[in-house]
Design a protein around this motif. Structure first.
Motif, PDB file in Angstrom:
ATOM      1  N   LYS A 273       0.828  -1.209   0.000  1.00  0.00           N
ATOM      2  CA  LYS A 273       0.000   0.000   0.000  1.00  0.00           C
ATOM      3  C   LYS A 273       0.865   1.264   0.000  1.00  0.00           C
ATOM      4  O   LYS A 273       2.088   1.193   0.035  1.00  0.00           O
ATOM      5  CB  LYS A 273      -0.928  -0.024   1.217  1.00  0.00           C
TER       6      LYS A 273
ATOM      7  N   CYS B 216       2.225   1.829   3.994  1.00  0.00           N
ATOM      8  CA  CYS B 216       2.537   0.725   4.901  1.00  0.00           C
ATOM      9  C   CYS B 216       2.895  -0.489   4.060  1.00  0.00           C
ATOM     10  O   CYS B 216       2.853  -0.437   2.847  1.00  0.00           O
ATOM     11  CB  CYS B 216       1.348   0.413   5.826  1.00  0.00           C
TER      12      CYS B 216
ATOM     13  N   CYS C 176       1.332  -3.429   3.983  1.00  0.00           N
ATOM     14  CA  CYS C 176       0.230  -4.349   3.682  1.00  0.00           C
ATOM     15  C   CYS C 176       0.171  -4.633   2.191  1.00  0.00           C
ATOM     16  O   CYS C 176       0.350  -3.728   1.378  1.00  0.00           O
ATOM     17  CB  CYS C 176      -1.108  -3.732   4.099  1.00  0.00           C
TER      18      CYS C 176
ATOM     19  N   VAL D 257      -4.635  -5.454   6.401  1.00  0.00           N
ATOM     20  CA  VAL D 257      -4.795  -4.244   7.215  1.00  0.00           C
ATOM     21  C   VAL D 257      -3.772  -4.236   8.350  1.00  0.00           C
ATOM     22  O   VAL D 257      -3.450  -5.282   8.893  1.00  0.00           O
ATOM     23  CB  VAL D 257      -6.195  -4.165   7.884  1.00  0.00           C
ATOM     24  N   CYS D 258      -3.268  -3.032   8.644  1.00  0.00           N
ATOM     25  CA  CYS D 258      -2.386  -2.877   9.805  1.00  0.00           C
ATOM     26  C   CYS D 258      -2.765  -1.587  10.520  1.00  0.00           C
ATOM     27  O   CYS D 258      -3.695  -0.887  10.109  1.00  0.00           O
ATOM     28  CB  CYS D 258      -0.918  -2.856   9.360  1.00  0.00           C
TER      29      CYS D 258
ATOM     30  N   CYS E  16      -2.741   1.609   8.001  1.00  0.00           N
ATOM     31  CA  CYS E  16      -3.841   1.856   7.049  1.00  0.00           C
ATOM     32  C   CYS E  16      -5.205   1.789   7.725  1.00  0.00           C
ATOM     33  O   CYS E  16      -6.216   2.162   7.128  1.00  0.00           O
ATOM     34  CB  CYS E  16      -3.742   0.939   5.841  1.00  0.00           C
TER      35      CYS E  16
HETATM   36 ZN    ZN Z   1      -1.413  -1.392   6.305  1.00  0.00          ZN
END
Ligand code: ZN
Ligand code: ADP
Ligand code: MG
Length: 474
Positions: free
Chosen positions: A21, A24, A26, A38-39, A42
């Motif tokens: 992304k 990040c 991900c 997802v982290c 984000c």
């Molecule tokens: Zn992320």
């Protein structure tokens, strides 16, 4: 003739096919289990710091270079504030005052003429997540949140739905050629909003525009604009005013419907993102990206006409899609008959694509198979008719033509005694036509050829059939 002129400007969002992304690590994979990519970053958790994806900057810059833009060596990320559940930060990270690319253009061909469409700007931004509504529950999937996008904003330079579609197709071809996106419109990797207004012919001032959304195919863009132009004409002819608003296209009904007033949504309170330093691109970096740009569709089309001697229309069709153009060159490398290879691609292959909806890159057809097909037709192993007949099996099943026609017994019959026998039978079965032919209706020869071919299930060598007919009709 309408008394109005149409004015169109397009905003196109393109997903960049980076592995991760925008801020990040991900992954950006499409179609996976909700909320697996997802982290904290984000998902917009407090206290996290975004780190810019360098590949996204490179891809966005490539787009700018290919679209003749000036690239800003320093560009700035801004927060575009609005509240919506699929935006966990409550703002979108975008670029506002200093976008990455500005002042570009793209030349399009419409009705045999070249027209230059201005490109106002290209900026980087994050995509939103997705709201899913089921019964009285709503769910949120953040897999797509903060996937990198570029937005390409055109000048209001287009004057018809045809021009808008030509622009979009040319743009789509370029970003796919650049390898910066998969360009998949159904999956939302290439999305377009169309701004449409009309003005009395001969006037200079623009009319009030509406912004059309939910256009996920070239056809929908065409239909939505045509509908909207007619609607705005009706509004003006009734003595009313067009309202500036966002309208959704309903592809089933073929109409656009009011979604929200632009007015309310207007104050995004943009401000520079304090977490992100300006994006700096050095001159050396820029030069090296410029030098490594691939051959773009317009150049490739010209080269296909010069190098492979293709007619303009064939060159246009084949190079419009990078996978097709690569396929063509791979097949020509195996069998150096470019015009013939091109004919199969613009004829039976396009028919397969249209009928099955399966793009070439997703089909089972290989360049080796197409080269072999052209070769065995030229060598007389099968007739052109059989080549057409087996094409869909090549396309869907990936069979190799020579082995396939041998196995199926479709090899062309060049045995003169078998052909003579079939011709004799056809003449015996059609005495009236033979009479008419001898009386001067020589056009009937194609009728006889057809009958013989039918008898021999398309496998007779046509030159030999003609020869036999000439002989036996004497
Ligand atoms: Zn992320
Ligand atoms: P916004 O940010 O509200 O979408 P922009 O000024 O960025 O507004 O314009 C968006 C798009 O609308 C651009 O592609 C521009 O060319 C187009 N546009 C602007 N004015 C008109 C108009 N009167 N008719 C048609 N398109 C227009
Ligand atoms: Mg807009």
């Amino acid at each position: 003739m309408s008394a109005y002129e149409t004015v169109i400007g397009l905003e196109v969002h393109v997903h960049l096919c980076t592995k991760s992304k925008l801020f990040c690590s991900c992954p950006t994979t499409f179609g996976v289990e909700p909320n697996t990519n997802v982290c904290e970053v984000c998902a917009g958790m407090p206290g996290v710091l975004p780190v810019l994806n360098q590949t996204a900057v490179e891809y966005a810059t490539r787009a700018g270079l290919a679209l003749n833009c000036a690239i800003n060596n320093d560009s700035v990320f801004a927060r575009k504030n609005y509240f919506y559940p699929d935006m966990p930060y409550n703002y979108q990270i975008s670029q506002f005052e200093r976008p990455l690319c500005e002042h570009g253009h793209l030349d399009i061909e419409v009705g045999g003429e070249t027209k230059r469409i201005g490109i106002t700007r290209i900026h980087m931004e994050t995509d939103a997540g997705k709201n899913i509504h089921e019964g009285d529950h709503s769910y949120l999937d953040l897999n797509r949140a903060a996937v990198p996008l570029i937005e390409i904003v055109s000048e209001p330079d287009m004057r018809s739905a045809e021009e808008a579609v030509a622009y979009l197709k040319a743009l789509h071809a370029i970003v796919v050629y650049l390898g910066i996106t998969d360009g998949n419109m159904e999956e939302g990797s290439f999305r377009c909003d169309a701004n449409v207004s009309i003005r009395p012919k001969g006037t200079v001032e623009f009319g009030t525009r509406t912004e059309l959304k939910n256009l996920n195919s070239f056809r929908h863009v065409q239909k939505a604009i045509e509908f909207e132009v007619a609607r705005q004409q009706d509004v003006l002819e009734d003595g009313d005013k067009v309202i500036q608003e966002t309208r959704l296209f309903d592809s089933v009904k073929g109409v656009t419907m009011s979604m929200r007033d632009k007015e309310e949504a207007h104050d995004y309170r943009y401000f520079p993102d304090p977490d992100l330093v300006p994006v700096h691109i050095s001159e050396e970096q820029l030069e090296s990206w410029k030098a490594s740009l691939p051959e773009l569709p317009a150049a490739r089309r010209r080269r296909f006409m010069d190098e492979w001697k293709l007619p303009e229309q064939d060159a246009e069709i084949i190079t419009a899609d990078r996978a097709q153009a690569d396929f063509f060159e791979a097949a020509v490398a195996l069998y150096s008959e470019p015009r013939k290879i091109a004919n199969y691609m613009t004829g039976p292959m396009l028919r397969e694509i249209n009928q099955t909806g399966v793009a070439l890159k997703d089909s089972a057809l290989k360049p080796e198979a197409l080269a072999e097909l052209a070769k065995i037709v030229d060598g007389g192993l099968i007739s052109a008719k059989i080549a057409q007949d087996i094409f869909s099996d090549l396309y869907a099943e990936g069979v190799m033509p020579e082995a396939y026609v041998r196995e199926k017994g479709l090899v062309q019959v060049s045995d003169t005694s078998a052909i003579d026998a079939a011709v004799a039978e056809v003449l015996a079965e059609n005495p009236a036509e033979v009479e008419a032919y001898k009386g001067g209706k020589t056009k009937l020869v194609s009728f006889f050829v057809g009958q013989v071919m039918r008898k021999m299930r398309g496998k007779a060598n046509p030159a030999l059939v003609n020869e036999a007919l000439g002989r036996l009709l004497k």
